[in-house]
Scaffold this motif. Structure first.
Motif, PDB file in Angstrom:
ATOM      1  N   LEU A  13       0.845  -1.196   0.000  1.00  0.00           N
ATOM      2  CA  LEU A  13       0.000   0.000   0.000  1.00  0.00           C
ATOM      3  C   LEU A  13       0.882   1.249   0.000  1.00  0.00           C
ATOM      4  CD1 LEU A  13      -2.632  -1.305   2.538  1.00  0.00           C
ATOM      5  CD2 LEU A  13      -2.914  -1.058   0.059  1.00  0.00           C
ATOM      6  N   PRO A  14       0.440   2.311  -0.660  1.00  0.00           N
ATOM      7  CA  PRO A  14       1.267   3.513  -0.769  1.00  0.00           C
ATOM      8  C   PRO A  14       1.732   4.050   0.581  1.00  0.00           C
ATOM      9  CG  PRO A  14      -0.589   3.659  -2.253  1.00  0.00           C
ATOM     10  CD  PRO A  14      -0.815   2.446  -1.391  1.00  0.00           C
ATOM     11  N   GLU A  15       3.018   4.312   0.654  1.00  0.00           N
ATOM     12  CA  GLU A  15       3.677   4.896   1.822  1.00  0.00           C
ATOM     13  C   GLU A  15       3.553   4.063   3.090  1.00  0.00           C
ATOM     14  OE1 GLU A  15       3.512   9.136   2.386  1.00  0.00           O
ATOM     15  OE2 GLU A  15       3.054   9.455   0.269  1.00  0.00           O
ATOM     16  N   ALA A  16       3.209   2.789   2.959  1.00  0.00           N
ATOM     17  CA  ALA A  16       3.135   1.911   4.126  1.00  0.00           C
ATOM     18  C   ALA A  16       4.552   1.552   4.566  1.00  0.00           C
ATOM     19  CB  ALA A  16       2.349   0.649   3.808  1.00  0.00           C
ATOM     20  N   GLN A  97      -6.944   3.048   4.502  1.00  0.00           N
ATOM     21  CA  GLN A  97      -7.729   4.196   4.022  1.00  0.00           C
ATOM     22  C   GLN A  97      -8.190   5.075   5.173  1.00  0.00           C
ATOM     23  OE1 GLN A  97     -10.612   1.862   1.854  1.00  0.00           O
ATOM     24  NE2 GLN A  97      -9.691   2.392  -0.115  1.00  0.00           N
ATOM     25  N   HIS A  98      -8.511   4.460   6.292  1.00  0.00           N
ATOM     26  CA  HIS A  98      -8.969   5.193   7.472  1.00  0.00           C
ATOM     27  C   HIS A  98      -7.854   6.073   8.051  1.00  0.00           C
ATOM     28  CE1 HIS A  98     -11.178   6.084  11.101  1.00  0.00           C
ATOM     29  NE2 HIS A  98     -10.286   5.469  11.853  1.00  0.00           N
ATOM     30  N   ASP A 106      -6.871   9.547  -2.250  1.00  0.00           N
ATOM     31  CA  ASP A 106      -7.354   9.911  -3.585  1.00  0.00           C
ATOM     32  C   ASP A 106      -6.378   9.471  -4.672  1.00  0.00           C
ATOM     33  OD1 ASP A 106      -9.547  11.026  -2.357  1.00  0.00           O
ATOM     34  OD2 ASP A 106      -8.891  13.106  -2.622  1.00  0.00           O
ATOM     35  N   ALA A 107      -5.088   9.653  -4.449  1.00  0.00           N
ATOM     36  CA  ALA A 107      -4.083   9.257  -5.427  1.00  0.00           C
ATOM     37  C   ALA A 107      -4.074   7.741  -5.610  1.00  0.00           C
ATOM     38  CB  ALA A 107      -2.699   9.744  -4.994  1.00  0.00           C
ATOM     39  N   HIS A 108      -4.299   7.003  -4.535  1.00  0.00           N
ATOM     40  CA  HIS A 108      -4.319   5.549  -4.605  1.00  0.00           C
ATOM     41  C   HIS A 108      -5.557   5.061  -5.351  1.00  0.00           C
ATOM     42  CE1 HIS A 108      -3.657   1.388  -3.561  1.00  0.00           C
ATOM     43  NE2 HIS A 108      -4.824   1.318  -2.949  1.00  0.00           N
ATOM     44  N   GLY A 109      -6.642   5.787  -5.262  1.00  0.00           N
ATOM     45  CA  GLY A 109      -7.885   5.389  -5.910  1.00  0.00           C
ATOM     46  C   GLY A 109      -7.866   5.512  -7.431  1.00  0.00           C
TER      47      GLY A 109
END
Length: 110
Positions: A13-16, A97-98, A106-109
């Motif tokens: 996941l982004p930036e995880a 997401q939370h 939004d960028a991930h979507g």
């Protein structure tokens, strides 16, 4: 379900990021924890908003239970043995997401 699958998915996941959290491992997005892993890696704790938490508890009581932290319910505890991978991944994504900032969500979507 294997812990390694959860770990790989969370880190995709982004930036995880992954970091220790006391005796636990944690997955974070911009320093906000969305999943913790107790020692032994037999279960994970997923931090969800109340509506998603209650739905998960109602639909999957055979591998999901309430996660109580102090006097509050803060998420769900998922027992990985017997857990449905698609459900676990959906819950990890919901927790990410939370906790993620809106611009990152939004960028991930896209």
């Amino acid at each position: 379900m294997k812990y390694s699958t959860v770990r790989n998915y969370a880190l995709s996941l982004p930036e995880a990021t992954e970091a220790p959290h006391f005796k636990y491992q944690s997955f974070r997005v911009r320093d906000k924890i969305f999943v913790t892993v107790p020692p032994g890696e037999e279960a994970i704790h997923i931090f969800l908003p109340e509506a998603q938490r209650e739905q998960a508890l109602a639909l999957h009581p055979h591998f999901i239970e309430k996660l109580v932290w102090g006097s509050s319910v803060t998420g769900v505890r998922v027992t990985l043995a017997g857990a449905e991978p698609a459900v676990v991944k959906a819950l990890v994504l919901a927790a990410w997401q939370h906790k993620a900032p809106k611009a990152l969500r939004d960028a991930h979507g896209r």
